[in-house]
Design an enzyme around this catalytic site. Structure first.
Site, PDB file in Angstrom:
ATOM      1  N   HIS A  32      64.045 110.669 102.351  1.00 25.59           N
ATOM      2  CA  HIS A  32      64.554 110.843 100.993  1.00 25.59           C
ATOM      3  C   HIS A  32      63.565 110.247  99.995  1.00 25.59           C
ATOM      4  O   HIS A  32      63.277 109.045 100.051  1.00 25.59           O
ATOM      5  CB  HIS A  32      65.907 110.134 100.831  1.00 25.59           C
ATOM      6  CG  HIS A  32      67.023 110.790 101.570  1.00 25.59           C
ATOM      7  ND1 HIS A  32      68.247 110.171 101.782  1.00 25.59           N
ATOM      8  CD2 HIS A  32      67.114 112.015 102.144  1.00 25.59           C
ATOM      9  CE1 HIS A  32      69.040 110.995 102.453  1.00 25.59           C
ATOM     10  NE2 HIS A  32      68.370 112.118 102.689  1.00 25.59           N
TER      11      HIS A  32
ATOM     12  N   HIS B 285      66.274 108.286 107.427  1.00 25.12           N
ATOM     13  CA  HIS B 285      67.549 108.262 108.125  1.00 25.12           C
ATOM     14  C   HIS B 285      67.386 108.911 109.492  1.00 25.12           C
ATOM     15  O   HIS B 285      66.772 109.974 109.614  1.00 25.12           O
ATOM     16  CB  HIS B 285      68.621 109.011 107.330  1.00 25.12           C
ATOM     17  CG  HIS B 285      68.966 108.354 106.026  1.00 25.12           C
ATOM     18  ND1 HIS B 285      69.919 107.363 105.923  1.00 25.12           N
ATOM     19  CD2 HIS B 285      68.458 108.538 104.776  1.00 25.12           C
ATOM     20  CE1 HIS B 285      69.995 106.969 104.654  1.00 25.12           C
ATOM     21  NE2 HIS B 285      69.117 107.672 103.952  1.00 25.12           N
TER      22      HIS B 285
ATOM     23  N   HIS C 114      62.557 106.644 101.800  1.00 24.09           N
ATOM     24  CA  HIS C 114      63.094 105.960 102.969  1.00 24.09           C
ATOM     25  C   HIS C 114      63.583 106.987 103.980  1.00 24.09           C
ATOM     26  O   HIS C 114      63.545 108.193 103.721  1.00 24.09           O
ATOM     27  CB  HIS C 114      64.220 105.005 102.563  1.00 24.09           C
ATOM     28  CG  HIS C 114      65.389 105.713 101.949  1.00 24.09           C
ATOM     29  ND1 HIS C 114      65.465 105.997 100.600  1.00 24.09           N
ATOM     30  CD2 HIS C 114      66.517 106.225 102.490  1.00 24.09           C
ATOM     31  CE1 HIS C 114      66.594 106.639 100.349  1.00 24.09           C
ATOM     32  NE2 HIS C 114      67.250 106.797 101.483  1.00 24.09           N
TER      33      HIS C 114
ATOM     34  N   THR D  24      73.877 108.530  99.115  1.00 25.77           N
ATOM     35  CA  THR D  24      74.503 108.578 100.440  1.00 25.77           C
ATOM     36  C   THR D  24      74.832 107.191 100.957  1.00 25.77           C
ATOM     37  O   THR D  24      75.223 107.023 102.113  1.00 25.77           O
ATOM     38  CB  THR D  24      73.593 109.298 101.460  1.00 25.77           C
ATOM     39  OG1 THR D  24      72.385 108.534 101.645  1.00 25.77           O
ATOM     40  CG2 THR D  24      73.256 110.705 100.995  1.00 25.77           C
ATOM     41  N   THR D  25      74.672 106.188 100.110  1.00 19.85           N
ATOM     42  CA  THR D  25      75.050 104.816 100.435  1.00 19.85           C
ATOM     43  C   THR D  25      75.823 104.246  99.249  1.00 19.85           C
ATOM     44  O   THR D  25      75.716 104.747  98.134  1.00 19.85           O
ATOM     45  CB  THR D  25      73.804 103.941 100.690  1.00 19.85           C
ATOM     46  OG1 THR D  25      72.967 103.942  99.519  1.00 19.85           O
ATOM     47  CG2 THR D  25      73.008 104.444 101.878  1.00 19.85           C
TER      48      THR D  25
ATOM     49  N   HIS E  72      69.224  98.514 106.239  1.00 17.42           N
ATOM     50  CA  HIS E  72      69.911  99.798 106.281  1.00 17.42           C
ATOM     51  C   HIS E  72      68.953 100.942 106.565  1.00 17.42           C
ATOM     52  O   HIS E  72      69.364 101.975 107.091  1.00 17.42           O
ATOM     53  CB  HIS E  72      70.612 100.079 104.951  1.00 17.42           C
ATOM     54  CG  HIS E  72      71.649  99.057 104.588  1.00 17.42           C
ATOM     55  ND1 HIS E  72      72.712  98.746 105.403  1.00 17.42           N
ATOM     56  CD2 HIS E  72      71.769  98.265 103.497  1.00 17.42           C
ATOM     57  CE1 HIS E  72      73.460  97.817 104.819  1.00 17.42           C
ATOM     58  NE2 HIS E  72      72.906  97.501 103.673  1.00 17.42           N
TER      59      HIS E  72
END
Length: 239
Positions: free
Chosen positions: A123, A106, A104, A190-191, A79
């Site tokens: 993040h 995005h 991580h 957000t996941t 992801h």
């Protein structure tokens, strides 16, 4: 019970694989269908990300970072690209101490700033002793090559693989020079499971990345950004 649920949430988010086979960013597993994985994703009222706009001024205290550890590994969890950190890395907010668990990326950014979307967002995920979460977001604009990202992504791991860095570097190097100016709001993961009660801090100073770096990161992660969620009655403040 609350602590148990928070601990499970932290564990799932830190691992980056919560219900890994049940959600993604495209098609029948995309964000529009995350409610089938966790009802909170569809029914929550303080969901993240958001468009950080119509912001109120406030007397916000500086964020107290104490990052003394190292970045040692990079994992592709299917992801996102997620970095492993070692050592003592804490953030003090409202008198509470939060430990950095991982950071991580995005592509493109999940949060928007005044309707503007950035090519990359990092993040930094923290948890306190009770499992409460605080996420610090750093945006990246297109520009000069980023030396820290270069160290981190010199050899990108494939899905479900971990790449050990040949030259571990200071976690603090990932932060912008000025972390005193920021936006603050309450939100969620957000996941999935999209758990709420997360304290969000978006640093105003941005980093840069080159076109080559952006291409490499997006090529590995794809578009792994959840669409902007309704702000509802939330207050967003800045200093």
């Amino acid at each position: 019970m609350k602590k148990i649920l928070l601990a499970l949430t932290v564990s799932a988010f830190i691992g980056g694989t919560a219900q890994a086979s049940g959600w993604g960013y495209e098609g029948e597993h995309g964000p529009d269908h995350w409610g089938s994985v966790s009802k909170t994703c569809a029914e929550g009222v303080n969901q993240s990300p958001i468009d950080v706009a119509k912001v109120a001024k406030a007397q916000l205290k500086p964020l107290k970072f104490h990052y003394t550890g190292k970045v040692t590994d990079l994992t592709n969890n299917g992801h996102s690209l997620q970095a492993t950190v070692t050592g003592d890395n804490t953030l003090t907010i409202d008198g509470d101490v939060f430990e950095l668990k991982q950071f991580h990326f995005h592509t493109p950014s999940e949060n928007l700033i005044n309707h503007h979307q950035y090519p990359l967002e990092a993040h930094f995920v923290h948890a306190d002793k009770n499992g409460n979460l605080a996420v610090v977001a750093v945006m990246y604009e297109m520009g000069d090559k980023n030396s820290e990202l270069d160290k981190l992504t010199s050899s990108l791991p494939t899905v479900h693989k971990t790449q050990k860095l040949t030259a571990p570097f200071d976690v603090s190097d990932m932060l912008p020079a000025n972390v005193d100016k920021y936006y603050r709001f309450n939100g969620s993961l957000t996941t999935p499971p999209c758990s709420e009660g997360v304290r969000w801090f978006v640093i105003k100073q941005t980093g840069t990345l080159s076109a080559e770096q952006e291409k490499a990161l997006k090529g590995m992660m794809g578009h792994n950004n959840r669409p902007v969620q309704k702000r509802n009655a939330r207050l967003v403040v800045e200093n």
